[in-house]
Design a protein around this motif. Sequence first.
Motif, PDB file in Angstrom:
ATOM      1  N   LYS A   7       1.155   4.097  -2.903  1.00  0.00           N
ATOM      2  CA  LYS A   7       0.823   5.495  -2.633  1.00  0.00           C
ATOM      3  C   LYS A   7       2.024   6.382  -2.927  1.00  0.00           C
ATOM      4  O   LYS A   7       1.878   7.482  -3.457  1.00  0.00           O
ATOM      5  CB  LYS A   7       0.427   5.666  -1.159  1.00  0.00           C
ATOM      6  CG  LYS A   7      -1.007   5.340  -0.891  1.00  0.00           C
ATOM      7  CD  LYS A   7      -1.445   5.746   0.508  1.00  0.00           C
ATOM      8  CE  LYS A   7      -2.862   5.245   0.719  1.00  0.00           C
ATOM      9  NZ  LYS A   7      -3.178   4.936   2.085  1.00  0.00           N
ATOM     10  N   GLU A  62       0.835  -1.203   0.000  1.00  0.00           N
ATOM     11  CA  GLU A  62       0.000   0.000   0.000  1.00  0.00           C
ATOM     12  C   GLU A  62       0.871   1.254   0.000  1.00  0.00           C
ATOM     13  O   GLU A  62       0.654   2.197  -0.756  1.00  0.00           O
ATOM     14  CB  GLU A  62      -0.796   0.009   1.302  1.00  0.00           C
ATOM     15  CG  GLU A  62      -2.291   0.161   1.301  1.00  0.00           C
ATOM     16  CD  GLU A  62      -2.976   0.553   0.071  1.00  0.00           C
ATOM     17  OE1 GLU A  62      -3.299  -0.349  -0.712  1.00  0.00           O
ATOM     18  OE2 GLU A  62      -3.200   1.762  -0.117  1.00  0.00           O
ATOM     19  N   SER A 116      -0.946   4.561   6.334  1.00  0.00           N
ATOM     20  CA  SER A 116      -1.410   3.291   5.776  1.00  0.00           C
ATOM     21  C   SER A 116      -1.622   2.270   6.877  1.00  0.00           C
ATOM     22  O   SER A 116      -2.585   1.494   6.836  1.00  0.00           O
ATOM     23  CB  SER A 116      -0.405   2.750   4.760  1.00  0.00           C
ATOM     24  OG  SER A 116      -0.281   3.637   3.690  1.00  0.00           O
TER      25      SER A 116
END
Lengths: 213, 354
Positions: free
Chosen positions: A76, A72, A101
């Motif tokens: 990002k 993640e 996150s």
Amino acid sequence: MTLKPHDKAVIGRIPPAEEKRDNPELLALIARAAKGDEAAFSALVTQYEKMVFNLAYQYAQNREDAADISQEVFLKLWKTLPSFRGDSSFSTWVFRITQNSALDLLRKRSGNPSLSLTVEDEDGEERERELVDTGTEHDPAAALEAKERRAAVRAAIAALRADHREILVLREMRGFSYTEIAEMLGLELGTVKSRINRARMQVKEFLEKRNIF
Amino acid sequence: MSLDNLSPDCAAGCTALGEQLSAYLDGELSEAERQAAEAHLRECPDCRALCDALRAIRRDIAAAELNPPDNLHGQIMLGVRRANRARRLRRITAAASAGIAAMFCFVVIGGAIRSGVGGNNMEADQFLYFADDDAPEQYVVLQAAEKAMGDVTGAVMDTTVDGGLTVVATGRSSAHSPSVVYSGTGTDCAPAEAEAPAIVCAKLPASARDFSVTSPKKAEDAHDANRALNAVCEAEGARLAEMQIGTLCTVEIPVGETTERLVFDMTTGEALNLQAFLGSPDALSVLSRVTGIDLSPDTPYQPTAEGLLLFVADGVVATVPWYTDEVLSACVLRFAMTTLPLCLPEGAEIQYEN
């Protein structure tokens, strides 16, 4: 609270007064990656994956979630890289994405977004979360092997408050300076110093309780 | 903690150095402080013992650092490549679409619309459905699509669980053409013999007010809902990343045991409504967290198709891309649903009020 719309599009930037925090090689890598250079981004992943994974692990306390969070984070990072303007150090940028996150994942899992996993005892004082010991104290008098000591240290870290775990990852595992840590965590230098010391002392007390010196 | 009053005659359990000891070990003391600390350590066996203990603990904590799984790097780059493809494809389609054309008719059954491929009185627009997981070839396939359809007015893209990629493109109708599936590699791209895909684009009548969509299909059609959202948002120039079902529009899709509820607001027909989001109490905290910048209620902003420009202090411009999940999940997107196509999975029903 509302944000105010802006009539004219003023595009511009005043560079920060102080020196750039990151070295030129890193900035060049970031610039290439921001333009879509996957090889450059892969090099950034190599540089930062240990930091991200270990931070994620300390928040999530298991490897699977840590891996999910890490993916993640880097996704990002990839998407928001063009927005990185060097106002903070790149490590701070990465750290904040990691923290966010992890919080997101923890929120989805348990509904409790708090990073502070302390417990309150009868007096209302916060203390460290007690770890259920799995039996290394059956023979306290015996000399412990290095392996057992490492396991005990890992248990000690796991028993810490989340903010102590977090700061030990940054300081002990990744070697960030107090100033860098202060920027990442948004804390005063004095707070960083006392928190690091407190975290270490907690580990020491945990080990001593189990007769590991 | 001052080091000025240290005495060489410390009692047992000396804590004179306190947190300075940690800082000393980390090399974070000034020269004067360091010398004072070392002077004390020379005289104080308790502090020396503590120093050694902390040194050992620091080593052990460092040794407790974990190695990430071997495949993590590969997994990360896989995700990055998918996102890269998505970004490139959207750039093409944004350039290709000059506007959304009114496209379809459909059967009205008592205020409900049932979609289906090849149904009676249904003119399905031509559309493409192709699967390709190599980025450069998508360009080729999409170009072929543009050539065949005359005009690609929208395309949505979705990644499948097994790492493949599916794209649905919508375009102006070429009368009497069946749905065409394109697939291919490199520059050899040709229509393939394939059955028509189960996606039909539909349009609500201009008089429709509020609507909801239900789909009888199960979890595997979660991707179809993604396509629906993508199509609508594409048309508005917004960009989306990995879509989370359950964040954005009033489509109710059963997903496994649960029902995901997606929210569109179409009562006003306004385009992307920033006011609703930016006026919400959460906006500041969401944006502050996403950008890592402390925003104030007076922070001016300027929306663009790429994202949100925020003007923070001293002329610094921060951008918040729309594809930041947090921003998107906090935004309520408003669309002129009466002029945009809505991709529905086969067998879906739209209920609307007239």
